[in-house]
Scaffold this motif. Structure first.
Motif, PDB file in Angstrom:
ATOM      1  N   ARG A 126     -12.092  19.572 -14.727  1.00  0.00           N
ATOM      2  CA  ARG A 126     -13.052  20.727 -15.103  1.00  0.00           C
ATOM      3  C   ARG A 126     -12.520  21.494 -16.115  1.00  0.00           C
ATOM      4  N   GLN A 127     -13.546  21.700 -17.157  1.00  0.00           N
ATOM      5  CA  GLN A 127     -13.155  22.543 -18.213  1.00  0.00           C
ATOM      6  C   GLN A 127     -12.767  23.825 -18.082  1.00  0.00           C
ATOM      7  N   GLU A 128     -13.267  24.479 -17.120  1.00  0.00           N
ATOM      8  CA  GLU A 128     -13.134  25.862 -17.053  1.00  0.00           C
ATOM      9  C   GLU A 128     -11.766  26.193 -16.445  1.00  0.00           C
ATOM     10  N   GLN A 163     -17.497  27.103 -18.273  1.00  0.00           N
ATOM     11  CA  GLN A 163     -17.394  25.686 -17.348  1.00  0.00           C
ATOM     12  C   GLN A 163     -18.200  24.919 -18.381  1.00  0.00           C
ATOM     13  N   MET A 176     -16.324  17.706 -15.479  1.00  0.00           N
ATOM     14  CA  MET A 176     -16.650  18.001 -14.396  1.00  0.00           C
ATOM     15  C   MET A 176     -16.099  17.136 -13.509  1.00  0.00           C
TER      16      MET A 176
END
Length: 398
Positions: free
Chosen positions: A68-70, A86, A95
């Motif tokens: 996940r990018q965040e 996100q 994701m």
């Protein structure tokens, strides 16, 4: 003796001058001390670097590690305390399941081994057209712009249904987006141009579907934003990675001409070895979702782990004499396309393109050689996710 507290100074690490195909010496040294090392991040975070093949494969297949990018930090820049957003809609590689699974399920059937092999004849036609153009223009030429970029660009554009007249637009803007030397404002402008065009294309496909992947996707439950994001991801990834593999692979073959005969004898085996040896997608990040034991170390929840795929693919515990390009070996099990649920969706298309293009190039121009000294070939910096050459001047006998 293994040093269980070995720490890599920082990323990106510099490649050794005169060794354009080898991982940075600092990363190889880290692997010699064990498959996992500490890695300091700007801003004070302490993360991890995995350089061993078996451990990298394990992490790639472990659902306790997130894409996940965040959750990510940059190993090269201090982003401060600003929250990371996100992933944008459609950017499914950033994701985790079940969000990732939804996209993957919709797209997997479009990139099956059988479907991609059916494209072999078309890849051959496109390759022949590029070789004809090179022959007509005569030597010398830049193999990147004349050969390595156009072939994957044409193929992914055809698959997604981009009209032929618009393909040079895409090729130019995608090249700018991935050019680490281009000013930030130019890269951002190219990203904006591509995004805007794809939005227009999605609307056109909804109104009048044609026989292509993007038209098929307009019939799914993906939103407009998701369609635009997914199409942009497929276009960019389908061009950049294979283009760099074609150009860097040709450079490697020109640097070791004995491998060209093996290429003609068994293109499949040669391509797998080139994928292992070069590993153009050289790093993959993950974040631990819970405490995990890795090779005797406790990776705590929230710790970031950088997987050095090119170093893992040179692991002597997995491949004999791994620093040697040997097209006669069986390189199965390499991690050039990753592993697990995020394994490269377009890997079969890339294989078809590489297995077709390399033999055709050397078959058409058996005297192909570098037009400048090898040390003058500029390698893309390690700061990006994909390595390759910026240009590859070549010549041949007429």
């Amino acid at each position: 003796m293994i040093n269980h507290t070995y720490t890599v100074a920082a990323l990106p690490a510099a490649r050794t001058p005169g060794c354009p195909f080898d991982p940075p010496r600092e990363l190889t040294r880290a692997r010699e001390h064990g498959p996992i090392s500490r890695l300091p991040f700007p801003g004070g975070h302490e993360g991890w670097l995995v350089t061993g093949h078996q451990l990298a494969r394990s992490v790639l297949g472990d659902p306790r590690f997130s894409s996940r990018q965040e959750l990510m930090r940059s190993p090269a820049a201090d982003l401060g305390d600003s929250p990371v957003p996100q992933a944008p809609p459609g950017m499914f590689i950033m994701m985790d399941p079940p969000q990732h699974s939804r996209y993957r399920k919709l797209l997997a059937g479009k990139f099956t081994v059988r479907r991609m092999r059916l494209l072999t004849e078309r890849v051959g036609q496109v390759t022949a057209e590029r070789l004809d153009a090179m022959a007509a223009a005569g030597p010398p030429t830049d193999l990147v712009s004349a050969f390595a970029q156009p072939i994957p660009a044409i193929m992914i554009c055809e698959l997604l249904g981009v009209p032929a007249a618009d393909r040079p637009f895409f090729q130019g803007h995608v090249a700018t987006m991935f050019d680490e030397d281009a000013p930030d404002e130019e890269r951002y402008a190219s990203h904006t141009e591509v995004h805007g065009y794809i939005a227009t294309l999605v609307s056109a496909k909804r109104a009048a579907p044609t026989d292509d992947v993007l038209s098929d996707l307009t019939g799914t439950d993906l939103s407009e934003a998701e369609l635009i994001g997914a199409a942009g991801l497929l276009l960019a990834a389908g061009m950049d990675t294979t283009s760099n593999m074609l150009s860097l692979g040709t450079f490697a073959l020109l640097s070791d001409p004995g491998q060209v005969a093996l290429l003609h004898e068994d293109p499949d085996r040669s391509v797998e070895e080139l994928l292992r040896y070069l590993s153009v997608v050289h790093v993959r990040p993950r974040v631990a979702l819970e405490d995990v034991e890795l090779a005797g170390h406790t990776v705590k929840a929230g710790d970031q782990v950088i997987l050095s795929l090119n170093t893992a693919n040179r692991d002597p515990e997995r491949f004999e004499h791994p620093g040697v390009l040997d097209a006669g070996r069986s390189a199965g099990g390499h991690l050039a396309f990753g592993h697990g649920v995020h394994q490269c969706l377009g890997q079969q298309l890339a294989r078809v393109e590489l297995r077709t293009a390399y033999p055709a190039l050397f078959g058409r121009f058996p005297s192909l050689r570098l037009a400048v000294p090898a040390e003058e070939i500029a390698i893309r910096p390690e700061s990006g996710d994909v390595i390759g050459v910026k240009s590859l001047p070549v010549t041949w006998d007429v």
